[in-house]
Design a protein around this motif. Structure first.
Motif, PDB file in Angstrom:
ATOM      1  N   ASP A 173      48.184  42.220  49.348  1.00 51.13           N
ATOM      2  CA  ASP A 173      47.076  41.512  49.706  1.00 51.13           C
ATOM      3  C   ASP A 173      45.837  42.566  49.564  1.00 51.13           C
ATOM      4  O   ASP A 173      45.778  43.720  49.841  1.00 51.13           O
ATOM      5  N   THR A 174      44.508  41.864  49.336  1.00 54.24           N
ATOM      6  CA  THR A 174      43.418  42.782  49.190  1.00 54.24           C
ATOM      7  C   THR A 174      42.115  41.945  49.582  1.00 54.24           C
ATOM      8  O   THR A 174      42.289  40.814  49.917  1.00 54.24           O
ATOM      9  N   PRO A 175      40.934  42.534  49.835  1.00 54.45           N
ATOM     10  CA  PRO A 175      39.633  41.794  50.481  1.00 54.45           C
ATOM     11  C   PRO A 175      39.584  40.657  49.484  1.00 54.45           C
ATOM     12  O   PRO A 175      38.367  39.846  50.101  1.00 54.45           O
ATOM     13  N   GLU A 176      39.974  40.467  48.421  1.00 55.58           N
ATOM     14  CA  GLU A 176      39.559  39.360  47.386  1.00 55.58           C
ATOM     15  C   GLU A 176      40.791  38.435  47.353  1.00 55.58           C
ATOM     16  O   GLU A 176      40.763  37.492  46.539  1.00 55.58           O
ATOM     17  N   GLY A 177      42.001  38.776  47.935  1.00 58.07           N
ATOM     18  CA  GLY A 177      42.933  37.637  47.785  1.00 58.07           C
ATOM     19  C   GLY A 177      44.212  38.724  47.545  1.00 58.07           C
ATOM     20  O   GLY A 177      44.310  39.947  46.743  1.00 58.07           O
ATOM     21  N   PRO A 178      45.466  37.829  47.042  1.00 60.33           N
ATOM     22  CA  PRO A 178      46.624  38.816  46.774  1.00 60.33           C
ATOM     23  C   PRO A 178      47.113  38.786  45.304  1.00 60.33           C
ATOM     24  O   PRO A 178      46.453  38.013  44.457  1.00 60.33           O
ATOM     25  N   TYR A 179      47.928  39.794  44.868  1.00 57.69           N
ATOM     26  CA  TYR A 179      48.334  39.772  43.775  1.00 57.69           C
ATOM     27  C   TYR A 179      49.556  40.414  43.542  1.00 57.69           C
ATOM     28  O   TYR A 179      50.173  40.888  44.733  1.00 57.69           O
ATOM     29  N   THR A 180      50.444  40.375  42.531  1.00 56.47           N
ATOM     30  CA  THR A 180      51.908  40.671  42.402  1.00 56.47           C
ATOM     31  C   THR A 180      52.040  42.029  41.610  1.00 56.47           C
ATOM     32  O   THR A 180      51.237  42.129  40.531  1.00 56.47           O
ATOM     33  N   LEU A 181      52.724  42.892  42.130  1.00 54.93           N
ATOM     34  CA  LEU A 181      53.039  44.044  41.387  1.00 54.93           C
ATOM     35  C   LEU A 181      54.380  44.319  41.061  1.00 54.93           C
ATOM     36  O   LEU A 181      55.135  44.240  42.339  1.00 54.93           O
ATOM     37  N   GLU A 182      54.746  44.656  40.088  1.00 55.29           N
ATOM     38  CA  GLU A 182      56.305  45.049  39.832  1.00 55.29           C
ATOM     39  C   GLU A 182      56.361  46.533  39.516  1.00 55.29           C
ATOM     40  O   GLU A 182      55.562  47.092  39.057  1.00 55.29           O
ATOM     41  N   SER A 183      57.604  47.169  40.076  1.00 53.86           N
ATOM     42  CA  SER A 183      57.901  48.430  39.951  1.00 53.86           C
ATOM     43  C   SER A 183      59.329  48.851  39.835  1.00 53.86           C
ATOM     44  O   SER A 183      60.207  48.436  40.481  1.00 53.86           O
ATOM     45  N   ASP A 184      59.577  49.626  39.030  1.00 52.23           N
ATOM     46  CA  ASP A 184      60.977  50.132  38.992  1.00 52.23           C
ATOM     47  C   ASP A 184      61.398  50.812  40.266  1.00 52.23           C
ATOM     48  O   ASP A 184      62.583  50.493  40.767  1.00 52.23           O
TER      49      ASP A 184
END
Length: 563
Positions: A173-184
């Motif tokens: 989550d961020t000040p302008e909304g959420p995003y998805t992040l993938e990581s190994d």
């Protein structure tokens, strides 16, 4: 929608900088990352910087827009400074910190024990250096900002981690909304209240102590040296313990135990703080000295650890992996060793230089270190804050006897944090000459520093990969050894060969260090040419030989890099 504070934290000595948040709209679609580190405290930043030294990129997530509030960790050990030297920030700490090596314990107005930490001409750094954690974080942040392999994202709060088949999906989550992040891989460096640990329902093992302690940072002018001060059973706080430390910028840490039954909320009332700090200043002969509060907090002593730091794609480090009492300066100093270990193990896995079995070794080594620290810190905690009537009787007997009987006074020793020795590590060579040495760092130990010149030390030249220290006065390294080194390098493994002893450059060595008076050889327990040490990327010894040949060098690399 995450709304981190944009107001600078209050402080009477530190100027907090509020950073701009990282916003997903400005960066487009997110590719899968190799490593995401959650938490930008000392453990998270050291992990990111160490990964970068090994050529591995990482994303560093922090929910806040500024460094942590309050001095928090203030004492950094020599080994921590050696680790931070590898990251390029030790010089700034030395320039701005306060070095010290003595600790004093007082009972009924009498000094009953004086701790003296070892320090000699071969040590670049003092046993301990005091500096507030805000400055340490600032220096680490500057180093992170200078690295093209570290993507630091301010104002990014992790809200969820889901493990998939061979990777993890993160909701941020961020000040302008959420995003998805993938990581190994995900490194959980999100502190003692780790949200990742809680979400995964992971349970720690160990003990929690009932007593509470207040930390109060005050600005006051006291004509006292930079030494640790401990006061047992003082008149104004009977049965309890008070600690004092000098910090830079005229700040003093006053750390006192609360009587049973008093709540943290009651303890942090301004009237309560003033009464107790005034009493402490009066007890040390400075009644009425004007002082100003900067920051205060309450903590309880806990000796807890996860039994395993590797859970699928999620790796735990620092306080997210264990909770240790601050007695003996174990918190951040242990976290530096955790993060250094994690980073090189993970980097070698990410780069395909070894199998994921190496991560199991990291967990085994650092869980073992935590359990050793818990054993030692538990003794200190039970002396500082006896948890039962029986422990209190024993502690009080020591206090009473110490006024007249010198033999009990060493029991006051706080068992200062020290680097763990991985004596039984699976990475140690089984076919070397470790048992035949009579001096020098043994299996799993960190290296001993040695002064080579006015401002030149052995550890200045080591780190970043495997270091082979080969002791010789000859002009050339044996061809068979060089063949093993070159074969290992062709696999992508960084290896530096350091020839020690010869006055002129040794052919085949990456670096030659003269040792005309034999001082380096003495420190490492080496009598003749042909002896060698192999250091891991975290500088701990994994093999040593009185006489090295190619077969045993190959075996040592095979043990340290399991397929």
């Amino acid at each position: 929608m995450h709304k981190p504070s944009t107001e600078p934290r209050p402080s009477i000595y530190y100027d907090y900088k509020v950073h701009k948040p990282w916003l997903p709209s400005a960066h487009g679609a997110q590719a899968r990352q190799q490593v995401v580190i959650v938490g930008s405290g000392p453990a998270g930043m050291v992990a990111a910087l160490e990964l970068a030294r090994h050529g591995v990129a990482s994303v560093l997530l922090t929910a806040e827009l500024q460094v942590s509030q309050g001095s928090r960790a203030i004492v950094f050990t020599r080994r921590s400074m050696e680790i931070l030297q590898q990251l390029g920030v030790a010089a700034r700490i030395t320039e701005n910190g306060l070095p010290w090596r003595f600790g004093n314990s007082f009972y009924r107005g009498q000094r009953v024990f004086r701790m003296e930490a070892p320090h000699d001409a071969d040590d670049r750094f003092f046993p301990m250096t005091n500096i507030q954690q805000q400055y340490l974080e600032e220096y680490l942040l500057d180093a992170c900002a200078a690295s093209p392999l570290i993507d630091l994202r301010w104002g990014n709060k992790l809200t969820q981690v889901q493990q998939r088949d061979g990777f993890a999906s993160l909701e941020v989550d961020t000040p302008e909304g959420p995003y998805t992040l993938e990581s190994d891989w995900v490194v959980a460096a999100d502190g003692g209240r780790s949200g990742i640990r809680s979400a995964m329902n992971l349970q720690m093992e160990g003990a929690s102590y009932e007593g509470f302690f207040v930390i109060a940072d005050i600005r006051v002018d006291l004509p006292l040296p930079t030494e640790r001060l401990a006061f047992f059973d003082p008149e104004w706080n009977p049965g309890n313990t008070i600690l004092m430390h000098r910090e830079p910028h005229g700040i003093w840490r006053v750390d006192y135990q609360l009587p049973p039954g008093e709540t943290p909320q009651e303890a942090l009332e301004p009237a309560s703080l003033k009464k107790r700090i005034d009493a402490q200043l009066a007890m040390i002969g400075h009644a009425g000295a004007p002082w100003e509060m900067d920051w205060c907090s309450v903590y309880s002593a806990r000796t807890l650890t996860l039994p395993n730091y590797v859970h699928g794609s999620v790796l735990f480090t620092g306080d997210a992996a264990h909770l240790l009492p601050i007695f003996g300066v174990r918190g951040a100093n242990t976290a530096f060793q955790d993060a250094q270990s994690l980073a090189w193990h993970l980097a070698f896995v990410v780069k395909g230089l070894t199998s994921q079995r190496l991560l199991a070794n990291h967990s085994a080594e650092r869980v073992g270190a935590a359990r050793e620290i818990i054993d030692e810190a538990g003794k200190s905690t039970r002396f500082m804050a006896p948890p039962t009537r029986g422990f209190k009787l024993l502690r009080d007997a020591v206090l009473s006897l110490s006024l007249t009987q010198p033999f009990v006074r060493p029991l006051y020793h706080w068992r200062t944090s020290r680097p763990h020795e991985y004596t039984h590590s699976a990475l140690n060579s089984r076919g070397d000459d470790n048992a035949l040495f009579t001096a020098g760092p043994a299996h799993g130990a960190p290296p001993q520093n040695v002064r080579l010149g006015a401002d030149d030390f052995l550890l200045d030249h080591l780190g970043g990969g495997f270091d082979l220290l080969y002791f010789t006065e000859g002009a050339t390294l044996p061809a068979a050894l060089l063949e093993v080194v070159e074969a290992t390098r062709r696999r992508g493994v960084p290896v530096k060969v350091v020839a020690i002893g010869a006055a002129q450059p040794v052919a085949g060595a990456d670096l030659t260090l003269a040792d005309a008076d034999g001082h380096v050889r003495t420190r490492y327990g080496v009598q003749a040419g042909g002896a060698a040490y192999l250091l891991r990327p975290d500088q701990h010894v994994c093999a040593r030989w009185l006489t090295l040949d190619a077969t045993r060098l190959q075996a040592a690399f095979a043990a340290a890099l399991p397929r």
